[in-house]
Design a protein around this motif. Structure first.
Motif, PDB file in Angstrom:
ATOM      1  N   ASP A  66      68.534  62.608 -15.734  1.00 38.07           N
ATOM      2  CA  ASP A  66      68.647  63.565 -16.832  1.00 38.07           C
ATOM      3  C   ASP A  66      67.323  64.286 -17.077  1.00 38.07           C
ATOM      4  OD1 ASP A  66      69.633  64.972 -18.914  1.00 38.07           O
ATOM      5  OD2 ASP A  66      69.807  63.280 -20.303  1.00 38.07           O
ATOM      6  N   VAL A  67      67.064  65.324 -16.277  1.00 35.40           N
ATOM      7  CA  VAL A  67      65.897  66.173 -16.532  1.00 35.40           C
ATOM      8  C   VAL A  67      66.420  67.539 -16.970  1.00 35.40           C
ATOM      9  CG1 VAL A  67      64.269  65.037 -14.967  1.00 35.40           C
ATOM     10  CG2 VAL A  67      65.806  66.810 -14.072  1.00 35.40           C
ATOM     11  N   THR A  68      65.499  68.356 -17.456  1.00 31.15           N
ATOM     12  CA  THR A  68      65.892  69.669 -17.985  1.00 31.15           C
ATOM     13  C   THR A  68      65.308  70.787 -17.133  1.00 31.15           C
ATOM     14  OG1 THR A  68      65.907  68.734 -20.194  1.00 31.15           O
ATOM     15  CG2 THR A  68      65.749  71.126 -20.065  1.00 31.15           C
ATOM     16  N   ALA A  69      66.093  71.844 -16.943  1.00 28.57           N
ATOM     17  CA  ALA A  69      65.561  73.028 -16.259  1.00 28.57           C
ATOM     18  C   ALA A  69      65.387  74.136 -17.291  1.00 28.57           C
ATOM     19  CB  ALA A  69      66.514  73.492 -15.173  1.00 28.57           C
ATOM     20  N   ARG A  70      64.245  74.816 -17.233  1.00 30.94           N
ATOM     21  CA  ARG A  70      63.979  75.884 -18.210  1.00 30.94           C
ATOM     22  C   ARG A  70      64.974  77.038 -18.038  1.00 30.94           C
ATOM     23  NH1 ARG A  70      60.339  79.956 -18.335  1.00 30.94           N
ATOM     24  NH2 ARG A  70      59.213  79.308 -16.477  1.00 30.94           N
ATOM     25  N   ARG A  71      65.277  77.367 -16.779  1.00 31.51           N
ATOM     26  CA  ARG A  71      66.283  78.398 -16.487  1.00 31.51           C
ATOM     27  C   ARG A  71      67.214  77.883 -15.394  1.00 31.51           C
ATOM     28  NH1 ARG A  71      63.959  80.964 -19.886  1.00 31.51           N
ATOM     29  NH2 ARG A  71      62.824  82.936 -19.825  1.00 31.51           N
ATOM     30  N   PHE A  72      68.461  78.262 -15.489  1.00 33.60           N
ATOM     31  CA  PHE A  72      69.442  77.803 -14.504  1.00 33.60           C
ATOM     32  C   PHE A  72      70.448  78.921 -14.258  1.00 33.60           C
ATOM     33  CE2 PHE A  72      73.456  76.093 -13.161  1.00 33.60           C
ATOM     34  CZ  PHE A  72      73.160  74.980 -12.386  1.00 33.60           C
ATOM     35  N   ALA A  73      70.655  79.245 -12.997  1.00 25.98           N
ATOM     36  CA  ALA A  73      71.672  80.251 -12.666  1.00 25.98           C
ATOM     37  C   ALA A  73      72.272  79.942 -11.310  1.00 25.98           C
ATOM     38  CB  ALA A  73      71.055  81.642 -12.661  1.00 25.98           C
ATOM     39  N   ALA A  74      73.553  80.264 -11.158  1.00 26.52           N
ATOM     40  CA  ALA A  74      74.228  80.026  -9.882  1.00 26.52           C
ATOM     41  C   ALA A  74      74.512  81.367  -9.212  1.00 26.52           C
ATOM     42  CB  ALA A  74      75.527  79.269 -10.120  1.00 26.52           C
ATOM     43  N   PHE A  75      74.463  81.383  -7.877  1.00 24.14           N
ATOM     44  CA  PHE A  75      74.807  82.624  -7.160  1.00 24.14           C
ATOM     45  C   PHE A  75      75.918  82.347  -6.157  1.00 24.14           C
ATOM     46  CE2 PHE A  75      72.611  81.480  -3.230  1.00 24.14           C
ATOM     47  CZ  PHE A  75      71.653  80.572  -3.671  1.00 24.14           C
ATOM     48  N   GLN A  76      76.804  83.349  -6.004  1.00 20.57           N
ATOM     49  CA  GLN A  76      77.934  83.189  -5.092  1.00 20.57           C
ATOM     50  C   GLN A  76      77.869  84.135  -3.907  1.00 20.57           C
ATOM     51  OE1 GLN A  76      81.456  83.439  -7.522  1.00 20.57           O
ATOM     52  NE2 GLN A  76      81.157  81.350  -8.229  1.00 20.57           N
ATOM     53  N   THR A  77      76.944  85.087  -3.974  1.00 19.87           N
ATOM     54  CA  THR A  77      76.807  86.047  -2.875  1.00 19.87           C
ATOM     55  C   THR A  77      75.325  86.275  -2.596  1.00 19.87           C
ATOM     56  OG1 THR A  77      76.672  87.910  -4.388  1.00 19.87           O
ATOM     57  CG2 THR A  77      78.881  87.323  -3.611  1.00 19.87           C
ATOM     58  N   GLU A  78      75.085  86.916  -1.465  1.00 18.47           N
ATOM     59  CA  GLU A  78      73.708  87.248  -1.108  1.00 18.47           C
ATOM     60  C   GLU A  78      73.119  88.232  -2.133  1.00 18.47           C
ATOM     61  OE1 GLU A  78      73.495  88.469   2.997  1.00 18.47           O
ATOM     62  OE2 GLU A  78      71.586  89.470   2.591  1.00 18.47           O
ATOM     63  N   ILE A  87      66.206  76.875 -11.642  1.00 26.33           N
ATOM     64  CA  ILE A  87      67.086  76.258 -10.640  1.00 26.33           C
ATOM     65  C   ILE A  87      68.049  77.351 -10.220  1.00 26.33           C
ATOM     66  CG2 ILE A  87      69.018  74.664 -10.290  1.00 26.33           C
ATOM     67  CD1 ILE A  87      66.537  73.076 -10.317  1.00 26.33           C
ATOM     68  N   LEU A  88      68.083  77.630  -8.923  1.00 22.98           N
ATOM     69  CA  LEU A  88      69.037  78.603  -8.393  1.00 22.98           C
ATOM     70  C   LEU A  88      70.076  77.805  -7.613  1.00 22.98           C
ATOM     71  CD1 LEU A  88      66.497  81.288  -7.076  1.00 22.98           C
ATOM     72  CD2 LEU A  88      67.488  81.051  -9.359  1.00 22.98           C
ATOM     73  N   LYS A  89      71.269  77.769  -8.137  1.00 22.19           N
ATOM     74  CA  LYS A  89      72.276  76.913  -7.506  1.00 22.19           C
ATOM     75  C   LYS A  89      73.121  77.722  -6.516  1.00 22.19           C
ATOM     76  CE  LYS A  89      75.840  73.524  -8.493  1.00 22.19           C
ATOM     77  NZ  LYS A  89      76.012  73.247  -7.080  1.00 22.19           N
ATOM     78  N   ASN A  90      73.114  77.232  -5.288  1.00 19.68           N
ATOM     79  CA  ASN A  90      73.816  77.929  -4.209  1.00 19.68           C
ATOM     80  C   ASN A  90      75.316  77.625  -4.269  1.00 19.68           C
ATOM     81  OD1 ASN A  90      74.714  79.012  -1.813  1.00 19.68           O
ATOM     82  ND2 ASN A  90      72.908  78.345  -0.656  1.00 19.68           N
ATOM     83  N   GLU A  91      76.091  78.635  -4.609  1.00 26.24           N
ATOM     84  CA  GLU A  91      77.557  78.454  -4.661  1.00 26.24           C
ATOM     85  C   GLU A  91      78.263  79.458  -3.756  1.00 26.24           C
ATOM     86  OE1 GLU A  91      78.763  78.379  -8.777  1.00 26.24           O
ATOM     87  OE2 GLU A  91      78.023  76.330  -9.027  1.00 26.24           O
ATOM     88  N   ILE A  92      77.632  79.783  -2.630  1.00 22.80           N
ATOM     89  CA  ILE A  92      78.263  80.703  -1.676  1.00 22.80           C
ATOM     90  C   ILE A  92      79.423  79.983  -1.003  1.00 22.80           C
ATOM     91  CG2 ILE A  92      77.937  82.044   0.432  1.00 22.80           C
ATOM     92  CD1 ILE A  92      75.014  82.443  -0.396  1.00 22.80           C
ATOM     93  N   LYS A  93      80.625  80.507  -1.181  1.00 24.77           N
ATOM     94  CA  LYS A  93      81.827  79.815  -0.689  1.00 24.77           C
ATOM     95  C   LYS A  93      82.406  80.510   0.553  1.00 24.77           C
ATOM     96  CE  LYS A  93      82.359  76.494  -3.817  1.00 24.77           C
ATOM     97  NZ  LYS A  93      81.598  76.700  -4.972  1.00 24.77           N
ATOM     98  N   GLY A  94      83.526  80.039   0.999  1.00 24.68           N
ATOM     99  CA  GLY A  94      84.260  80.699   2.080  1.00 24.68           C
ATOM    100  C   GLY A  94      84.155  79.974   3.409  1.00 24.68           C
ATOM    101  N   ILE A  95      85.298  79.862   4.097  1.00 18.14           N
ATOM    102  CA  ILE A  95      85.331  79.297   5.446  1.00 18.14           C
ATOM    103  C   ILE A  95      86.090  80.301   6.314  1.00 18.14           C
ATOM    104  CG2 ILE A  95      86.073  77.360   6.895  1.00 18.14           C
ATOM    105  CD1 ILE A  95      86.112  75.584   4.419  1.00 18.14           C
TER     106      ILE A  95
END
Ligand code: EPU
Length: 336
Positions: A18-30, A64-72
């Motif tokens: 349980d740590v904290t990130a000052r900023r957090f965002a997820a990306f789904q595309t380049e 924290i930049l969370k990688n959520e690039i999907k697709g197969i």
């Protein structure tokens, strides 16, 4: 895209720290990644995939930049192979199941490994006799600073045992966007690992199939490795250490039950789990940090352990293995 502030990372790392990130965002595309890289240019940033190979020991005073690039996607095929591209944010096991359903062979031994596709080349994931380097064709990665997309061939990744160029030379420089795997239309089974053969036998399997191998692997993993949904962990905390044949022979003479596997270059890989168990750590618990009772190579968080508690436990383990066997354990898990 939403940017969140001061959020807990507990649900984003399999250790459940349980740590904290000052900023957090997820990306789904380049394009979204580019946008976030611009927004965060002045700050520290850490790209996170499934969070299954990291131990947080402090808050993240940045992004924290969370990688959520999907697709197969099936991108090409010939008589023998299919070339399948998966987004880095696809869950690894979901990808394995997708391949098995279509009878594409090569990743069945790697069933149930936690984490996402993007981590598979990063640390050359491996289990039960197979490593990702055997099936990875190429990958696309984005250089965070130069803002350029680069294609890495299998060779460019400089794969080693739980190693790649992304863990060393290019550490924290690239974001893996997608990975292309070269999978077989006709399976070549690898059941060299004793436990798989035993499990297939116990399951009464007469005719091998990639589904059967996958099921056997799932059974073995579930019986030994804690499910991060219930007990925080990041799989093997250490690598299996490599020693010279000479050193192995000397240790084996002293400890006849020592477990080791010959590498192709003549050196020997020792089972770190065995070394740790012999030092008495298996099942050890202090507060909420512990050493798993069924696999000593796995350190666990029973609930409220801090990263530093797990780190301290790991250091005590390294020290005792060094003292007893003269062998130095190296961490497999990334530290933040
Ligand atoms: N062993 C013990 N005590 C223990 C644990 C293991 O004596 O507490 C002995 C076992 O009896 C066996 C040997 O050590 O003879 C090897 O154990 P196991 O088959 O469980 O594999 P491992 O070497 O401990 C490695 C990978 C795992 C992977 C398995 C199966 C590393 C660092 N770990 O573990 O990968 O699933 O082989 O291929 O190479 C991971 O990387 O996170 C991971 C789980």
């Amino acid at each position: 895209m939403q940017v969140e502030q001061n959020i807990s990372l507990r649900q984003f790392n399999s250790f459940g720290i349980d740590v904290t990130a000052r900023r957090f965002a997820a990306f789904q595309t380049e394009a979204e990644l580019q946008e976030l890289l611009h927004a965060s240019a002045q700050d520290q940033r850490l790209v996170l995939g499934g969070g299954s190979n990291i131990l947080f020991t402090k808050d993240v005073d940045g992004w924290i930049l969370k990688n959520e690039i999907k697709g197969i996607e099936l991108i090409k095929e010939d008589d023998a192979f299919v070339y399948v591209r998966a987004g880095a944010g696809v869950n690894w096991h979901a990808f394995v199941l997708y391949c098995i359903e279509r009878n594409w062979a090569g990743v069945e031994n790697l069933s149930l490994i936690p984490g996402n596709v993007g981590a598979s080349p990063m640390q050359n994931i491996g289990a039960y006799g197979v490593e990702i380097k055997e099936v990875m064709e190429e990958l696309e990665a984005y250089h965070m600073h130069d803002e350029a997309k680069i294609i890495f061939s299998n060779k460019d990744c400089a794969f080693g045992y739980r190693e790649s160029v992304f863990k060393r030379t290019y550490r924290n420089q690239f974001v893996i966007l997608n990975v292309t795997y070269k999978l077989r239309k006709q399976p070549v089974f690898n059941i060299s690992y004793g436990a798989i053969r035993e499990e297939l036998e116990a399951m009464g399997i007469k005719e091998l199939s990639i589904k059967a191998v996958s099921n056997a692997v799932i059974k073995i993993r579930s019986s030994k490795l804690p499910d991060p949904k219930f007990i925080g962990n990041a799989g093997s905390f250490f690598k299996n250490p490599t020693v010279s044949k000479q050193r192995y022979d000397a240790l084996k003479a002293q400890y006849p039950l020592l477990v080791g596997y010959a590498n192709t270059d003549g050196t020997v890989k020792l089972a770190a789990g065995w070394l740790i168990e012999q030092c008495g750590w298996k099942g050890y618990r202090k507060g909420d940090a512990g050493c798993h009772a069924k696999q000593a190579l796995v350190l666990v968080n029973y609930g409220t352990a801090k990263g530093i508690d797990v780190l301290e436990l790991s250091e005590a383990i390294v020290k005792s293995v060094e003292e007893k066997f003269g062998v130095e354990l190296e961490r497999e898990v990334n530290l933040y």
